[in-house]
Design a protein around this motif. Structure first.
Motif, PDB file in Angstrom:
ATOM      1  N   PRO A 202     -76.428 -18.802  -0.709  1.00  0.00           N
ATOM      2  CA  PRO A 202     -77.099 -17.900   0.231  1.00  0.00           C
ATOM      3  C   PRO A 202     -76.137 -17.364   1.280  1.00  0.00           C
ATOM      4  O   PRO A 202     -76.338 -16.260   1.801  1.00  0.00           O
ATOM      5  CB  PRO A 202     -78.198 -18.763   0.843  1.00  0.00           C
ATOM      6  CG  PRO A 202     -77.767 -20.164   0.638  1.00  0.00           C
ATOM      7  CD  PRO A 202     -76.970 -20.172  -0.636  1.00  0.00           C
ATOM      8  N   LEU A 203     -75.112 -18.121   1.588  1.00  0.00           N
ATOM      9  CA  LEU A 203     -74.108 -17.644   2.533  1.00  0.00           C
ATOM     10  C   LEU A 203     -73.426 -16.393   1.983  1.00  0.00           C
ATOM     11  O   LEU A 203     -73.277 -15.384   2.678  1.00  0.00           O
ATOM     12  CB  LEU A 203     -73.072 -18.741   2.782  1.00  0.00           C
ATOM     13  CG  LEU A 203     -72.013 -18.434   3.839  1.00  0.00           C
ATOM     14  CD1 LEU A 203     -72.594 -18.603   5.226  1.00  0.00           C
ATOM     15  CD2 LEU A 203     -70.795 -19.334   3.657  1.00  0.00           C
ATOM     16  N   THR A 204     -73.013 -16.453   0.711  1.00  0.00           N
ATOM     17  CA  THR A 204     -72.412 -15.293   0.054  1.00  0.00           C
ATOM     18  C   THR A 204     -73.372 -14.116   0.054  1.00  0.00           C
ATOM     19  O   THR A 204     -72.990 -12.974   0.358  1.00  0.00           O
ATOM     20  CB  THR A 204     -72.022 -15.634  -1.395  1.00  0.00           C
ATOM     21  OG1 THR A 204     -71.116 -16.734  -1.399  1.00  0.00           O
ATOM     22  CG2 THR A 204     -71.389 -14.443  -2.091  1.00  0.00           C
ATOM     23  N   GLN A 205     -74.634 -14.373  -0.284  1.00  0.00           N
ATOM     24  CA  GLN A 205     -75.615 -13.302  -0.389  1.00  0.00           C
ATOM     25  C   GLN A 205     -75.866 -12.614   0.951  1.00  0.00           C
ATOM     26  O   GLN A 205     -75.893 -11.380   1.036  1.00  0.00           O
ATOM     27  CB  GLN A 205     -76.920 -13.863  -0.953  1.00  0.00           C
ATOM     28  CG  GLN A 205     -76.815 -14.323  -2.397  1.00  0.00           C
ATOM     29  CD  GLN A 205     -77.998 -15.142  -2.845  1.00  0.00           C
ATOM     30  OE1 GLN A 205     -78.812 -15.587  -2.026  1.00  0.00           O
ATOM     31  NE2 GLN A 205     -78.114 -15.371  -4.144  1.00  0.00           N
ATOM     32  N   GLU A 206     -76.039 -13.413   1.996  1.00  0.00           N
ATOM     33  CA  GLU A 206     -76.356 -12.822   3.296  1.00  0.00           C
ATOM     34  C   GLU A 206     -75.163 -12.060   3.863  1.00  0.00           C
ATOM     35  O   GLU A 206     -75.326 -10.980   4.447  1.00  0.00           O
ATOM     36  CB  GLU A 206     -76.837 -13.902   4.254  1.00  0.00           C
ATOM     37  CG  GLU A 206     -78.177 -14.502   3.829  1.00  0.00           C
ATOM     38  CD  GLU A 206     -78.741 -15.480   4.849  1.00  0.00           C
ATOM     39  OE1 GLU A 206     -78.502 -15.291   6.055  1.00  0.00           O
ATOM     40  OE2 GLU A 206     -79.426 -16.429   4.426  1.00  0.00           O
ATOM     41  N   ALA A 207     -73.961 -12.601   3.694  1.00  0.00           N
ATOM     42  CA  ALA A 207     -72.777 -11.880   4.146  1.00  0.00           C
ATOM     43  C   ALA A 207     -72.604 -10.581   3.357  1.00  0.00           C
ATOM     44  O   ALA A 207     -72.295  -9.528   3.927  1.00  0.00           O
ATOM     45  CB  ALA A 207     -71.535 -12.757   3.996  1.00  0.00           C
ATOM     46  N   ALA A 208     -72.825 -10.646   2.050  1.00  0.00           N
ATOM     47  CA  ALA A 208     -72.682  -9.452   1.214  1.00  0.00           C
ATOM     48  C   ALA A 208     -73.663  -8.360   1.632  1.00  0.00           C
ATOM     49  O   ALA A 208     -73.316  -7.172   1.644  1.00  0.00           O
ATOM     50  CB  ALA A 208     -72.893  -9.813  -0.254  1.00  0.00           C
ATOM     51  N   ARG A 215     -71.974  -3.178   7.899  1.00  0.00           N
ATOM     52  CA  ARG A 215     -71.827  -3.939   9.141  1.00  0.00           C
ATOM     53  C   ARG A 215     -70.666  -4.906   8.992  1.00  0.00           C
ATOM     54  O   ARG A 215     -70.771  -5.932   8.323  1.00  0.00           O
ATOM     55  CB  ARG A 215     -73.108  -4.701   9.456  1.00  0.00           C
ATOM     56  CG  ARG A 215     -73.044  -5.417  10.795  1.00  0.00           C
ATOM     57  CD  ARG A 215     -74.347  -6.090  11.153  1.00  0.00           C
ATOM     58  NE  ARG A 215     -74.220  -6.775  12.427  1.00  0.00           N
ATOM     59  CZ  ARG A 215     -75.181  -7.519  12.963  1.00  0.00           C
ATOM     60  NH1 ARG A 215     -76.330  -7.668  12.337  1.00  0.00           N
ATOM     61  NH2 ARG A 215     -74.990  -8.112  14.125  1.00  0.00           N
ATOM     62  N   THR A 216     -69.549  -4.563   9.617  1.00  0.00           N
ATOM     63  CA  THR A 216     -68.340  -5.379   9.480  1.00  0.00           C
ATOM     64  C   THR A 216     -67.985  -6.109  10.765  1.00  0.00           C
ATOM     65  O   THR A 216     -66.984  -6.830  10.807  1.00  0.00           O
ATOM     66  CB  THR A 216     -67.154  -4.499   9.057  1.00  0.00           C
ATOM     67  OG1 THR A 216     -66.973  -3.456  10.045  1.00  0.00           O
ATOM     68  CG2 THR A 216     -67.409  -3.860   7.695  1.00  0.00           C
ATOM     69  N   ASP A 217     -68.787  -5.942  11.800  1.00  0.00           N
ATOM     70  CA  ASP A 217     -68.459  -6.541  13.090  1.00  0.00           C
ATOM     71  C   ASP A 217     -68.623  -8.059  13.090  1.00  0.00           C
ATOM     72  O   ASP A 217     -68.159  -8.739  13.995  1.00  0.00           O
ATOM     73  CB  ASP A 217     -69.327  -5.939  14.201  1.00  0.00           C
ATOM     74  CG  ASP A 217     -70.815  -6.120  13.938  1.00  0.00           C
ATOM     75  OD1 ASP A 217     -71.259  -5.765  12.836  1.00  0.00           O
ATOM     76  OD2 ASP A 217     -71.530  -6.627  14.840  1.00  0.00           O
ATOM     77  N   ARG A 218     -69.301  -8.605  12.058  1.00  0.00           N
ATOM     78  CA  ARG A 218     -69.535 -10.041  12.009  1.00  0.00           C
ATOM     79  C   ARG A 218     -68.706 -10.729  10.925  1.00  0.00           C
ATOM     80  O   ARG A 218     -69.033 -11.831  10.490  1.00  0.00           O
ATOM     81  CB  ARG A 218     -71.027 -10.308  11.777  1.00  0.00           C
ATOM     82  CG  ARG A 218     -71.849 -10.129  13.042  1.00  0.00           C
ATOM     83  CD  ARG A 218     -73.333  -9.936  12.750  1.00  0.00           C
ATOM     84  NE  ARG A 218     -73.891 -10.906  11.832  1.00  0.00           N
ATOM     85  CZ  ARG A 218     -74.460 -12.067  12.191  1.00  0.00           C
ATOM     86  NH1 ARG A 218     -74.524 -12.395  13.463  1.00  0.00           N
ATOM     87  NH2 ARG A 218     -74.970 -12.889  11.296  1.00  0.00           N
ATOM     88  N   ALA A 219     -67.617 -10.090  10.505  1.00  0.00           N
ATOM     89  CA  ALA A 219     -66.772 -10.694   9.476  1.00  0.00           C
ATOM     90  C   ALA A 219     -66.243 -12.046   9.933  1.00  0.00           C
ATOM     91  O   ALA A 219     -66.180 -13.011   9.151  1.00  0.00           O
ATOM     92  CB  ALA A 219     -65.618  -9.751   9.125  1.00  0.00           C
ATOM     93  N   GLY A 220     -65.867 -12.135  11.217  1.00  0.00           N
ATOM     94  CA  GLY A 220     -65.383 -13.399  11.743  1.00  0.00           C
ATOM     95  C   GLY A 220     -66.443 -14.479  11.728  1.00  0.00           C
ATOM     96  O   GLY A 220     -66.152 -15.648  11.422  1.00  0.00           O
ATOM     97  N   TYR A 221     -67.675 -14.086  12.033  1.00  0.00           N
ATOM     98  CA  TYR A 221     -68.788 -15.047  12.011  1.00  0.00           C
ATOM     99  C   TYR A 221     -68.950 -15.636  10.612  1.00  0.00           C
ATOM    100  O   TYR A 221     -69.068 -16.857  10.457  1.00  0.00           O
ATOM    101  CB  TYR A 221     -70.081 -14.351  12.435  1.00  0.00           C
ATOM    102  CG  TYR A 221     -71.335 -15.136  12.106  1.00  0.00           C
ATOM    103  CD1 TYR A 221     -71.807 -16.122  12.963  1.00  0.00           C
ATOM    104  CD2 TYR A 221     -72.049 -14.877  10.932  1.00  0.00           C
ATOM    105  CE1 TYR A 221     -72.950 -16.846  12.668  1.00  0.00           C
ATOM    106  CE2 TYR A 221     -73.195 -15.602  10.620  1.00  0.00           C
ATOM    107  CZ  TYR A 221     -73.643 -16.578  11.487  1.00  0.00           C
ATOM    108  OH  TYR A 221     -74.771 -17.294  11.186  1.00  0.00           O
TER     109      TYR A 221
END
Length: 253
Positions: A202-208, A215-221
């Motif tokens: 789910p981590l992969t899915q939500e980031a994707a 929305r790339t502002d949360r890449a660090g998150y």
């Protein structure tokens, strides 16, 4: 039965069903208003790993209930076009994978909702259309951009300019749908595919979902979450041990 949205959660999958049999599951003003809080509640449910949107019976959604357009206009209230955008955005922002399971008509606001889902599976014989040109309504800018992202400028213009319906063959060819199933096989395929989704990270899915939406502002998150949660370690271990990985779910944001 009064028009309404029904929902259930079974085995990690939330299913939202549009009910308005008298008008081919057209969305009333009350239904448009009800969808965002319903989705918000399901997003808070840690048991929900995927969401399916569908229509009751043999059709998905024929758009907005036209009678509610007139009623709201006469009352000076917020009408279905604005409410549909709000519902569409709530669906697009749902944090887990979403899938529209389409039978029959998927037209107007119904197509708007389907386009807001991550994926669209359709039964042969379904028809799709974006029909504001029949009513003199300006299709929302955000909805137009989402449609263009799915099907490209030329097909978006064809649908918006003409308000004509297209079948599953053209919908598949242009990217409006992802899979077309023979009659009677849609529900089984959707169930099979959502089971697959639930075994993935789910981590992969939500980031994707965020990255695909631009929305790339949360890449660090997401990089930090990946390090702290250990999904990659579990995925590699499961691969080497030839077993299904067991991923946790990121906390509700």
């Amino acid at each position: 039965m009064e028009p309404h949205l029904a929902h259930r959660v079974e085995d990690g999958v939330a299913t939202v069903v549009i009910h308005h049999s008298a008008k081919r599951n057209a969305m009333t003003t009350a239904m448009w208003r009800a969808l965002p809080p319903l989705l918000a509640g399901l997003a808070e449910d840690p048991e929900v790993g995927a969401l399916v949107l569908t229509g009751a019976g043999d059709t998905f959604c024929a758009g907005a209930d036209i009678s509610s357009l007139r009623t709201e206009a006469e009352a000076g209230g917020e009408g279905p076009p604005a409410l549909a955008v709000r519902a569409e955005e709530a669906l697009a922002a749902f944090p887990r994978p979403t899938l529209a399971a389409v039978r029959g008509h998927c037209v107007g606001g119904g197509c708007q909702l389907a386009a807001a889902c991550d994926l669209r599976f359709a039964e042969e014989g379904a028809s799709f259309g974006v029909t504001p040109a029949r009513l003199g309504i300006v299709y929302p800018e955000s909805s137009t951009r989402r449609l263009v992202a799915l099907v490209g400028p030329a097909t978006a213009k064809y649908l918006l300019f003409s308000a004509e319906l297209i079948g599953t063959e053209r919908a598949l060819r242009t990217g409006l749908v992802d899979e077309v199933l023979p009659a009677g096989q849609l529900a089984a395929r959707v169930a099979e595919f959502t089971r697959v989704l639930l075994t993935r990270s789910p981590l992969t899915q939500e980031a994707a979902k965020e990255f695909v939406a631009g929305r790339t502002d949360r890449a660090g998150y997401w990089a930090e979450r990946a390090r702290s949660r250990g999904d990659a370690a579990e995925g590699v271990a499961a691969f080497l041990e030839r077993r299904t990985p067991v991923f946790g779910r990121p906390p509700v944001r």
